[in-house]
Design a protein around this motif. Structure first.
Motif, PDB file in Angstrom:
ATOM      1  N   ASP A  94       0.460  -1.335   0.319  1.00  0.00           N
ATOM      2  CA  ASP A  94      -0.064  -0.231   0.532  1.00  0.00           C
ATOM      3  C   ASP A  94       0.354   1.368  -0.148  1.00  0.00           C
ATOM      4  N   LEU A  95       1.749   0.962   0.329  1.00  0.00           N
ATOM      5  CA  LEU A  95       2.796   2.520   0.543  1.00  0.00           C
ATOM      6  C   LEU A  95       3.957   3.172  -0.883  1.00  0.00           C
ATOM      7  N   PHE A  96       4.061   1.649  -0.827  1.00  0.00           N
ATOM      8  CA  PHE A  96       4.710   1.320  -2.502  1.00  0.00           C
ATOM      9  C   PHE A  96       3.838   1.998  -3.392  1.00  0.00           C
ATOM     10  N   GLN A  97       2.520   1.484  -3.641  1.00  0.00           N
ATOM     11  CA  GLN A  97       1.868   1.400  -4.908  1.00  0.00           C
ATOM     12  C   GLN A  97       1.234   2.970  -4.884  1.00  0.00           C
ATOM     13  N   GLY A  98       0.472   3.637  -3.235  1.00  0.00           N
ATOM     14  CA  GLY A  98      -0.003   4.916  -3.103  1.00  0.00           C
ATOM     15  C   GLY A  98       1.137   5.695  -3.773  1.00  0.00           C
ATOM     16  N   CYS A 115      -5.062   0.875 -12.989  1.00  0.00           N
ATOM     17  CA  CYS A 115      -4.618   0.422 -11.309  1.00  0.00           C
ATOM     18  C   CYS A 115      -5.291   0.961 -10.203  1.00  0.00           C
ATOM     19  N   CYS A 116      -4.967   2.502 -10.733  1.00  0.00           N
ATOM     20  CA  CYS A 116      -5.117   3.416  -9.127  1.00  0.00           C
ATOM     21  C   CYS A 116      -6.297   3.981  -8.747  1.00  0.00           C
ATOM     22  N   ALA A 117      -7.157   3.179  -9.671  1.00  0.00           N
ATOM     23  CA  ALA A 117      -8.314   3.775  -9.690  1.00  0.00           C
ATOM     24  C   ALA A 117      -9.036   2.374  -8.558  1.00  0.00           C
ATOM     25  N   LYS A 118      -7.886   1.352  -8.139  1.00  0.00           N
ATOM     26  CA  LYS A 118      -8.634   0.034  -7.468  1.00  0.00           C
ATOM     27  C   LYS A 118      -7.931   0.479  -5.930  1.00  0.00           C
ATOM     28  N   THR A 119      -8.801  -0.213  -5.389  1.00  0.00           N
ATOM     29  CA  THR A 119      -7.841  -0.072  -4.324  1.00  0.00           C
ATOM     30  C   THR A 119      -7.662  -2.297  -3.386  1.00  0.00           C
TER      31      THR A 119
END
Length: 612
Positions: A94-98, A115-119
């Motif tokens: 979560d930290l990395f992708q956030g 991808c960023c629109a997903k959680t």
């Protein structure tokens, strides 16, 4: 560029100096992200972040990634402070992708908007699929060269950062700790050779050795995932059980069975491309192994590996040499050969019984290849399946031991013959010989692919034949099997011929021996003979060795396709004739006339000899 100091590899090599400080912080603060940072030190964490970003953000430049590395590292380090944010209890992904998704420019440039629109898990899965679609390059371009010295000495940190960035982009599914280990080796050569009095020689020798080491490492990692994909966990567990039974003969079956179960689970994770989870499972595995005092007290080399830093001990265990066998270990595993209750034990315990057999056989035979022992295990199972149905099982399987000894001897002799052939022909000549052998059995395959196969085999044999007899089979068969795994996966075997297709779909341990049994493809219909296949002209006199080798091998390929039953003697006659022609005509006053006349004779002689 000062922020690039965060990936300084010298800090990775000496991270132990500050490890105690960060361990004290970790003891006071507990959360997944802090644990990850302190496990490898902040500097090591930053280096791994650079690898991860380079693997995921294929379209971003090195300079664009540095601010992201700094941002992620700062946020991660804050998780080790008292009163850390609740976000620190989240998954490291979560930290990395956030951080990636927080940058619109990075997201747009790397096509990660969806991808960023997903959680949560959906976003993780999307990122993983995105990474798997990134083009990969399995070749090794980054050989240390003297031209790198100026950049390295001017800005060591930036030079090494660019190496990590470029290598990670080409190997998007490789584990970060493996990439950093390769980078450390790269830097070691620069440090050693840039000021060497014989700089060219130093870079040639050490660079060549490094390239081969990295190529072997890439092939090994790729092979284990291909085996996992095609054959599943059962074969992975069997393979690892054999390997570590050979290396740790003092360990018990139960200890190694648990260890191989953990390895198999880690392989599943790593081959999916889940690098953070992969690293954590790998660390947990090594921690578990090194925490077992009862095992360490019985094993010399494993105990030595466990004394090393967290960065080094995992690779040390992977490369560990076989320990001495227990003094009271019998020469043969008689309980699996002579006991009267073998069939009852097999019927009652099944796979566990077969696993015990593999363990006992492997710890007695570190000189055999993993594939050879797996074939022995497969044969043992087949023998029990057959003989345990008879009225007198011992009578049925009494010759099995002799048959196994014969199969092992044949395998040894095969590799000894390969070494003898390589010694006779030389490395390049042996490569030509392998091209002929494989063109005979799959003339449908393109020249470039067959040359890759021939080159891989020649490289393996050249390397493994320098080993002593006790390592020859294990070295050669393991690496040749890796090459077969890769070749079968990268091509469409069914599009070559049914024999190759059959062997590529054989059991893991039987693939190589299956290919060896294939006879020349006499059903192949070649194109009509043409003198142009020989490419004999004065230009050959000015060719570089690499160009000349390509011309010669292309001629051999075309010839063998015309006559797949070509013999070794015929092959030698043509090669010798080719060399004599070149030597004679390149010193002749009228090169063009010489090549025309002598070339015509060589072509005619070859046609008559091959009957085409």
């Amino acid at each position: 560029m000062k922020c690039a100091a965060l990936i300084a590899l010298v800090i990775l090599a000496s991270f132990a100096d500050c490890r105690d400080v960060w361990r004290q912080k970790r003891d006071a603060v507990h959360n997944p992200i802090c644990d990850q940072v302190t496990a490898v030190t902040p500097e090591g964490f930053k280096a791994m972040v650079l690898v991860g970003l380079s693997q995921n953000l294929h379209h971003s430049t090195y300079e664009e990634l540095i601010p992201l590395v700094r941002q992620i590292a700062t946020a991660a380090s804050a998780c080790c402070d008292e009163g850390a944010s609740a976000d620190c209890s989240k998954n490291e992904l979560d930290l990395f992708q956030g951080a990636i998704c927080a940058s619109e420019d990075v997201t747009e440039k790397n096509h990660l908007g969806d991808c960023c629109a997903k959680t949560g898990a959906d976003r993780h899965h999307c990122f993983l699929q995105h990474k798997k679609r990134i083009p990969r390059d399995s070749t090794f371009h980054d050989v240390p060269r003297k031209e790198k010295c100026e950049a390295y000495e001017k800005d060591r940190v930036a030079a090494m950062g660019h190496f990590i960035y470029q290598f990670s982009k080409r190997h998007v599914l490789m584990q970060p700790q493996v990439i950093l280990r390769i980078a450390k080796g790269f830097e070691g050569i620069l440090q050693s050779c840039c000021h060497d009095a014989h700089k060219d020689t130093c870079f040639l020798e050490k660079g060549t050795a490094m390239k081969q080491t990295v190529v072997n490492r890439i092939a090994k990692l790729k092979s284990i995932c291909l085996v996992h994909e095609k054959y599943g966990l059962r074969v992975i567990k069997a393979k690892k059980l054999v390997q570590y039974s050979q290396k740790l003969p003092q360990a018990t079956f139960e200890e190694l069975a648990k260890m191989t179960d953990q390895i198999a689970h880690m392989v599943t994770t790593c081959c999916k491309g889940e690098m953070i989870k992969c690293m954590k499972e790998r660390k947990q595995l090594v921690d578990d192994v090194c925490s077992k005092d009862e095992i360490l007290s019985r094993t010399k080399h494993l105990a030595e590996c466990c004394k090393l830093s967290i960065i080094d001990r995992g690779e040390c265990i992977e490369k560990i040499e076989a320990d001495d066998k227990p003094q009271d270990l019998s020469a043969k595993a008689d309980s699996f050969i002579k006991d009267k209750d073998i069939c009852e034990r097999y019927a009652q315990h099944g796979d566990q019984f077969l696993g015990s057999f593999l363990y006992e056989y492997s710890r007695r035979h570190p000189e055999l290849s993993v594939q050879m022992i797996l074939r022995v295990g497969k044969g043992y199972k087949a023998t029990l399946d057959k003989c345990c149905k008879t009225e007198n099982p011992p009578e049925c399987y009494r010759d099995a031991e002799e048959q196994v000894a014969l199969a092992i001897k044949e395998n040894f002799v095969h590799f000894q013959q390969m070494c003898a052939a390589e010694k006779t022909f030389g490395k390049k000549g042996f490569e030509e010989f392998m091209l002929v052998q494989y063109t005979r059995i799959m003339p449908q395959a393109p020249y470039d692919e067959l040359m890759r196969v021939a080159h891989k085999i020649a490289t393996v044999i050249d390397s493994c034949c320098s080993e002593d007899e006790s390592h020859l089979m294990s070295c050669a068969e393991e690496r040749l099997t890796n090459a077969i795994d890769e070749t079968c996966s990268e091509n469409n075997p069914a599009g070559i011929n049914e024999h190759i297709d059959h062997c590529c779909n054989e059991s893991y341990s039987e693939r190589r021996t299956c290919i060896l049994k294939i006879q020349p493809d006499t059903m192949f219909v070649p194109q009509p003979f043409s003198p142009d296949m020989f490419h004999l002209d004065p230009d050959m006199c000015d060719m570089e060795p690499k160009e000349l080798f390509a011309a010669k091998t292309r001629m051999l390929y075309d010839l063998v396709k015309l006559k797949t039953t070509i013999t070794g003697e015929q092959f030698l006659t043509i090669c010798t004739g080719f060399q004599l022609l070149k030597t004679k005509c390149c010193t002749d006053a009228d090169k063009a006339l010489c090549f025309k006349d002598e070339g015509a004779r060589l072509i005619e002689t070859s046609k008559v000899m091959l009957g085409i």
